[in-house]
Design an enzyme around this catalytic site. Sequence first.
Site, mmCIF file in Angstrom:
data_model
loop_
_atom_site.group_PDB
_atom_site.id
_atom_site.type_symbol
_atom_site.label_atom_id
_atom_site.label_comp_id
_atom_site.label_asym_id
_atom_site.label_seq_id
_atom_site.Cartn_x
_atom_site.Cartn_y
_atom_site.Cartn_z
ATOM 1 N N GLU A 2 0.881 -1.109 0.029
ATOM 2 C CA GLU A 2 -0.094 0.002 0.131
ATOM 3 C C GLU A 2 0.848 1.219 -0.051
ATOM 4 O O GLU A 2 1.706 1.555 0.960
ATOM 5 C CB GLU A 2 -0.750 -0.065 1.242
ATOM 6 C CG GLU A 2 -2.119 -0.852 1.258
ATOM 7 C CD GLU A 2 -3.064 -0.361 2.494
ATOM 8 O OE1 GLU A 2 -3.351 0.729 2.476
ATOM 9 O OE2 GLU A 2 -3.424 -1.396 3.028
ATOM 10 N N ASP A 51 -6.016 8.399 9.871
ATOM 11 C CA ASP A 51 -4.539 8.211 10.286
ATOM 12 C C ASP A 51 -4.110 8.690 11.687
ATOM 13 O O ASP A 51 -4.299 10.097 11.809
ATOM 14 C CB ASP A 51 -3.589 8.619 9.405
ATOM 15 C CG ASP A 51 -3.690 7.680 7.887
ATOM 16 O OD1 ASP A 51 -3.907 6.812 7.958
ATOM 17 O OD2 ASP A 51 -3.693 8.509 6.907
ATOM 18 N N TYR A 77 -10.710 -4.811 3.260
ATOM 19 C CA TYR A 77 -10.175 -4.211 4.359
ATOM 20 C C TYR A 77 -10.749 -4.226 5.585
ATOM 21 O O TYR A 77 -11.711 -3.125 5.736
ATOM 22 C CB TYR A 77 -9.453 -2.694 3.862
ATOM 23 C CG TYR A 77 -8.406 -2.123 4.814
ATOM 24 C CD1 TYR A 77 -8.342 -2.451 6.051
ATOM 25 C CD2 TYR A 77 -7.270 -1.642 4.239
ATOM 26 C CE1 TYR A 77 -7.242 -1.840 6.630
ATOM 27 C CE2 TYR A 77 -6.319 -1.019 4.973
ATOM 28 C CZ TYR A 77 -6.337 -1.014 6.166
ATOM 29 O OH TYR A 77 -5.224 -0.550 6.775
#
Length: 272
Positions: A50, A61, A175
């Site tokens: 990734e 994040d 994911y």
Amino acid sequence: MAAATNRIDRLFADRSRKRFIPFITVGDPTIEATFQLVTAMAEAGADVIELGIPYSDPLADGPTIQRASQRALENGVSIADALQLVSRLRQSKVEAGIVLFSYFNPVLQYGVERFFAEMAAHGADGVVIPDLPIEENGPCVAAAKQNGLHVISLVAPTSEARIQTIGEQATGFLYCVSSLGVTGARTDLREDLADFLQRVKASTSAPTAVGFGISTPEQVRAVAPHADGVIVGSAIVQQIENYENELKDPARMPDAVEKIKTFVHQLASALQ
């Protein structure tokens, strides 16, 4: 690129082997360092890599990847730089799957159809867009399909009633977010993680890969039985930060890359 040539599809066609998926930010601390690190990670056992496109407001994040994104933005790194990096990696015979990771605003600014066409032309296999809900991803999914690419969907423990809908739409791999909140290394994984991953697997025919908070070989081994792949990001990005000065120095870069390669190899080997 025809859909049949997509590396992700080929890799996950064999479900008997677990796949290792590391994440790093493009341009942290330099584009050249990213090129050397991706090459090393592929040699260390990474199946899919990734590549994070830096963004000024990375909501999903944690602090580690936020700092990486900031360092890359200070270098002026853009989507175009990420695409050129993918081309260079393909020209140097890196055969691992490559998935870009971008928030939706940069993709929208670049142009959705242009983005997916250029991803295919440069040799990428798909993209993760964490702030794009499945209810709004139609144009991206259509452009991806036209170019033989995947829009990788995310599913979290809070998805609950939407797990079935997300699972049915998933392509490439699904994911699975292992913990609530933002990305970042954690000492403990959720006690109900296995139950969550079992519900996700029951919802989809796509392979599943679990990420967010996985940072040690022991954690990789612990989650491996419950998914087809394991994703590690912040722990690797932290290593890059630890060796930032060395990676920016051409004379010291090879040694730093080798140390990070060893760390990645330890994580990847935990799946075997």
